[in-house]
Design an enzyme around this catalytic site. Sequence first.
Site, PDB file in Angstrom:
ATOM      1  N   LYS A 267     -14.730   8.256  -3.751  1.00 21.09           N
ATOM      2  CA  LYS A 267     -16.131   8.766  -2.952  1.00 21.09           C
ATOM      3  C   LYS A 267     -16.462   9.979  -3.316  1.00 21.09           C
ATOM      4  CE  LYS A 267     -14.296   5.960   0.751  1.00 21.09           C
ATOM      5  NZ  LYS A 267     -13.365   5.951   1.889  1.00 21.09           N
TER       6      LYS A 267
ATOM      7  N   LYS B  60      -8.302  13.781   4.478  1.00 22.81           N
ATOM      8  CA  LYS B  60      -7.585  12.603   4.476  1.00 22.81           C
ATOM      9  C   LYS B  60      -6.551  12.946   5.447  1.00 22.81           C
ATOM     10  CE  LYS B  60      -6.383  13.479   0.196  1.00 22.81           C
ATOM     11  NZ  LYS B  60      -6.751  12.252  -0.431  1.00 22.81           N
ATOM     12  N   ARG B  61      -5.691  11.869   5.992  1.00 17.96           N
ATOM     13  CA  ARG B  61      -4.786  11.937   7.022  1.00 17.96           C
ATOM     14  C   ARG B  61      -3.769  13.130   6.509  1.00 17.96           C
ATOM     15  NH1 ARG B  61      -4.427   7.903  11.135  1.00 17.96           N
ATOM     16  NH2 ARG B  61      -2.222   9.075  11.760  1.00 17.96           N
TER      17      ARG B  61
ATOM     18  N   THR C 195      -8.610   6.504  -1.958  1.00 15.82           N
ATOM     19  CA  THR C 195     -10.014   6.167  -2.227  1.00 15.82           C
ATOM     20  C   THR C 195     -11.036   7.173  -1.839  1.00 15.82           C
ATOM     21  OG1 THR C 195      -9.792   5.093   0.170  1.00 15.82           O
ATOM     22  CG2 THR C 195      -9.371   3.534  -1.683  1.00 15.82           C
TER      23      THR C 195
ATOM     24  N   HIS D  56       0.644  -1.365  -0.195  1.00  6.23           N
ATOM     25  CA  HIS D  56       0.017  -0.098   0.171  1.00  6.23           C
ATOM     26  C   HIS D  56       0.784   1.181   0.064  1.00  6.23           C
ATOM     27  CE1 HIS D  56      -4.042  -1.813   0.844  1.00  6.23           C
ATOM     28  NE2 HIS D  56      -3.304  -2.809   1.219  1.00  6.23           N
TER      29      HIS D  56
ATOM     30  N   LYS E  17       0.985  14.578   1.115  1.00  9.14           N
ATOM     31  CA  LYS E  17      -0.568  14.933   0.591  1.00  9.14           C
ATOM     32  C   LYS E  17      -0.883  16.239   0.527  1.00  9.14           C
ATOM     33  CE  LYS E  17      -2.583  10.837   3.058  1.00  9.14           C
ATOM     34  NZ  LYS E  17      -3.075   9.949   1.910  1.00  9.14           N
TER      35      LYS E  17
END
Length: 802
Positions: A647, A535-536, A643, A347, A541
């Site tokens: 969504k 998100k985290r 992911t 992952h 990110k």
Amino acid sequence: MFSNRKSFQHIFLKKLEMTYGKSFKESTIQDQYHTLGNMVREYISSNWISTNERQRSTHSKQVYYLSIEFLLGRLLGQNLTNLGIREVVEAGLKELGICLEDIEEMEPDAGLGNGGLGRLAACFLDSLASLGLPGHGYGIRYKHGLFDQKIVDGFQIELPEQWLRNGNAWEVRKSDQAVEIRFWGDIEAYQDQDGYWRYRHRNGETIAAVPYDIPIIGYEIDVVNTLRLWNAEPSPFPVHKNSMDYKRETEAVSEFLYPDDTHDDGKILRLKQQYFLVSASLQSIIENHRKTYGTLTNLHEKVAIHINDTHPVLAIPELMRVLLDEELLDWDTAWNITSQTISYTNHTTLSEALEKWSVSIFKPLLPRIYMIIEEINERFCKELWEQSPGDWERIERMAIIAHGLVKMAHLALVGSYKVNGVAKIHTEILKKREMADFYQIYPDKFNNKTNGIAHRRWLLKANPQLSSLLTETIGQKWVHEPEQLIQLKPFSFDRSFQQSLKKVKQERKTILSNIIYQQTGLLVDDHSIFDVHVKRLHAYKRQLLNILHVMYLYNRLKEEGNYSIHPRTFIFGAKASPGYYYAKKIIKLINSVAEKVNNDPKTSSILKVVFLENYRVSLAENIFPASDISEQISTASKEASGTGNMKFMMNGALTIGTLDGANVEICEEVGAENMYLFGLKAEEVLHYEQSGGYRSFDYYYHDNRIKQVLEQLVNGFFPNSFDIFEPIYDSLLMQNDEYYVLRDFASYVHAQEQVNNTYQNEDKWLQMSSLNIAHSGYFSSDRTIQEYSEDIWKLKAAEMMR
Ligand code: 26V
């Protein structure tokens, strides 16, 4: 009991009285929630038993999904929907003056995961059951899930999460199926009567793993699979240690979920958790198998064990241990069975996230497992030598144990029959770079399985307004066959459909605005663009890129009298690992920008910044349906898949993003013209990383927009913040901006301008939004699970009983 409203009410009231010894009038919503939950669990119990019996009697191949995390969120709503009894329950409760939604709110999230990896496991369970596949999960029943986040003064504070405080309506404790797990001690070699060398574990410390089973109910199908979570408890057998210490240390094994963290190297408890999960699960799997077949020699034909990342990789040496020491098989036979049973998903390619354990910790805790890994390593290195004699460097790079470290990913690559990445680009990067040496020797093991999401939770359940509109427009087939969403394509050009879509989105934005108001006291304009980044929190990110862009917009609005944009609400939700100092600074920065922007009369009607605390599954269910813009702006090559991106898309948000992770497939499905792509490509990032050539100072000096916002981090622009943002400033300049924030800034600003322009053209926007929904069917985890099932696990679906 759910056949009609009246009989439901009757049983509900009777059960409530019997369980709590209170009249309905005296009962609390909490009591009502538990009563309903227990009713649902009892209602499915016969299907639960018959699913197990059917799977056993038909000798179907089973998959067991081993994961250190399952981020389930709430189960009541999903279970009611999947059982098709939501309407009856809703109507029955309504007559009693109870709102089902209020009851649903009583359920704490099962937050047994950090983010994407754990949520993926939960979506997979939903798809396995809904497709009628014999697939079950094994995990740990953490007493405390991921910490609760509070924001105090703009800073993140962590509190212990308490999901089990009022009991758990969904679990069934199965003490009779408890198993023993052994740590520490030493290994004694002895010769058996036939002269073979055997090994036995002496003087170890034993703890008990007690299973708690949670039913996983398929959608409109009579299949109920199982998620088995292990609880660590003192063993009933005598121990030599101080009993208080023993009890405390034992219970600690399933006490906390580890937050993924930069500093978790060397935490022995984490390794204990991993072996605890693996050893307990294998004992349970093997016991089941033995009961049905009486032998383990056909294990790989009837059982697939999938390891979600490397956390459960000790399944490989543990299965070897059982086959060698308990089944008394020879090495080659044991190895054939093991390496045809276990498959592995990677992952992440981030090197700091790849697990390595120091031998000095590993060996004393798991002496026999360590011996077996040594043997696997020796045999593997010998093979490498035979392939390419004298190439010591290659052996050094690929060894499972090297320089005092056990490399978990190498063990997984050697010991499993299939290895997959989670999006095309991620799998390609694994093959070409991170795992290139292994790809060269095992090309057939590698495969891609692009992630997916449970569309039943993230669309049907989370967004009933949109779901109804879709069903009115294209019929209800999409619920069972999400690829049918493509039928919506012609309607994306239809004015009247567009207007209905607009209405649905507006309704959801109003709902989210109310939640924002309740949580933060902030009034946001629900006609503004909802631009969402949830998100985290991780540097890669790039929440930082987003917030620097907000600062830039603020500066322009302040400085240019005639600068005008469509009002925008920037919404953030993110937890930072408690030890991740830099990520915490970024949370503080977002909150400082919020304070500045939201309270400036010149900008507050145009720009709003919201940080929603404690981002989690149940909150996410209210965020995705209300979003206009989905921020997927990781540095290209760093996000394995993502992911959340799926969504958002399924709920009609448009993506602003880099060509990273599954954004690449989103682009393939919906077309680049229906999203906002920007920034460096993965190859460009990889090229910079290999050959250098990036100087962040160049962008600072040559782009005044950048210069201004960076200076504002350190020049007192945030009045009470002294020097707290210096580390951010330094990371971007002194440390040469590892994640290319400044490099991608101009391109991001440009893409955001396109967003603003398109939003002025309502028809165009709604058309793009519809097309995103229409093309989102591919991202259902049903498709992902079907691929795993066909290519890796080779399962057969149960005869469907819909
Ligand atoms: C863990 C750590 C720990 C040490 C510090 C840096 C770091 C960075 C990332 C991680 C997460 C590793 C595993 C993980 O959660 N991966 C996520 O898996 C999702 C499901 O496949 C995928 O969508 C996300 O892109 C991926 O980050």
